[in-house]
Write an enzyme that holds these catalytic residues in place. Structure first.
Site, mmCIF file in Angstrom:
data_model
loop_
_atom_site.group_PDB
_atom_site.id
_atom_site.type_symbol
_atom_site.label_atom_id
_atom_site.label_comp_id
_atom_site.label_asym_id
_atom_site.label_seq_id
_atom_site.Cartn_x
_atom_site.Cartn_y
_atom_site.Cartn_z
ATOM 1 N N CYS A 147 0.841 -1.197 0.000
ATOM 2 C CA CYS A 147 0.000 0.000 0.000
ATOM 3 C C CYS A 147 0.884 1.258 0.000
ATOM 4 C CB CYS A 147 -0.979 -0.048 1.171
ATOM 5 S SG CYS A 147 -2.405 1.027 0.938
ATOM 6 N N HIS A 149 -3.607 -5.273 0.361
ATOM 7 C CA HIS A 149 -3.048 -5.729 1.635
ATOM 8 C C HIS A 149 -3.095 -7.254 1.737
ATOM 9 C CE1 HIS A 149 -2.324 -1.989 3.971
ATOM 10 N NE2 HIS A 149 -3.229 -1.479 3.147
ATOM 11 N N GLU A 186 -1.443 -9.181 3.560
ATOM 12 C CA GLU A 186 -1.312 -9.667 4.948
ATOM 13 C C GLU A 186 -2.669 -9.784 5.634
ATOM 14 O OE1 GLU A 186 -0.924 -6.632 4.047
ATOM 15 O OE2 GLU A 186 -1.612 -5.264 5.614
#
Ligand code: MN
Length: 240
Positions: free
Chosen positions: A106, A210, A212
């Site tokens: 990001c 994202h 994660e």
């Protein structure tokens, strides 16, 4: 030996606390790396710090000071953290020069581009008149828009797919590209969703989404972290 991965943090001015989502830490661990949180308080120590690291994970966060890409701030630009900007850009420039693998997520993707001399569009609405919803109204793990992955890109080799659905939490986008940086994925509205470095000695990948927050629900997306950690392991063995 497991590779040691420095993860950059956010800073909360009100509470005077460095913060980082546990999902970054867990994703690095799940992929076989040792996570190390690095505060942005010591530019003069950045070079020493980098010699200890086998990879740098640039985490998400607020907007970059447009000063770094030769623009004045527009009303749409968000809160900036001057110390974080200068530390991350310095660290990324040194990592790219020294071939230390970099994964940018990001804001981190935008830091890679700016460190390489590229620019950021301060708000998506300034560049496209029919944007998708890039600040999603859904849980963080949920994938809300598609991205088209460019053939023969590093990201295409990692994910093995031409189209992936991803989450989205950004109001800015990559503008002009930095030196040795190419686009590896775009959304339907031509917003850049991933970039990578063309220099063979560097693993440098940036994603606007994202992963994660996604891999718990979409296990294939962990391959981004696995490929990063593989590059970091190779870098570690090249040092010995
Ligand atoms: Mn998006």
């Amino acid at each position: 030996m497991y590779p040691l991965i420095g993860i950059t943090c956010s800073y909360d001015e009100d509470t005077k606390k460095f913060t980082i989502g546990d999902d970054y830490v867990q994703a690095i661990q799940a992929a076989g790396g040792v996570p190390l949180l690095i505060p942005h308080r010591s530019n003069e120590h950045a070079a020493s710090l980098l010699t200890k690291l086998d990879g740098v994970l640039l985490s998400g966060g607020g907007d970059i000071d447009p000063f770094y890409f030769d623009e004045e701030p527009l009303p749409v630009n968000g809160y900036i953290d001057p110390l974080r900007d200068s530390f991350e850009i310095l660290l990324t420039r040194m990592a790219l020069e020294q071939g230390v693998p970099v994964l940018g997520i990001c804001r981190g993707m935008q830091v890679i581009n700016v460190a390489a001399g590229g620019g950021i569009c301060q708000d998506i609405s300034l560049m496209t008149n029919r944007p998708l919803q890039h600040s999603q109204q859904a849980p963080r793990w949920y994938a809300t828009h598609n991205i088209k992955i460019f053939k023969s890109s590093l990201l295409q080799r990692i994910l093995g797919r031409d189209m992936v659905r991803v989450n989205s939490f950004h109001h800015q986008m990559i503008d002009n590209l930095g030196k040795n940086i190419v686009i590896s994925a775009m959304a339907e509205d031509n917003v850049v969703e991933a970039i990578e470095c063309t220099d063979d000695k560097n693993f440098a990948l940036g994603v606007q989404f994202h992963p994660e927050n996604m891999y718990f629900k979409y296990p294939f997306i962990l391959s981004i972290f696995i490929a990063f950690i593989e590059a970091c392991t190779q870098f570690l063995s090249s040092k010995n």
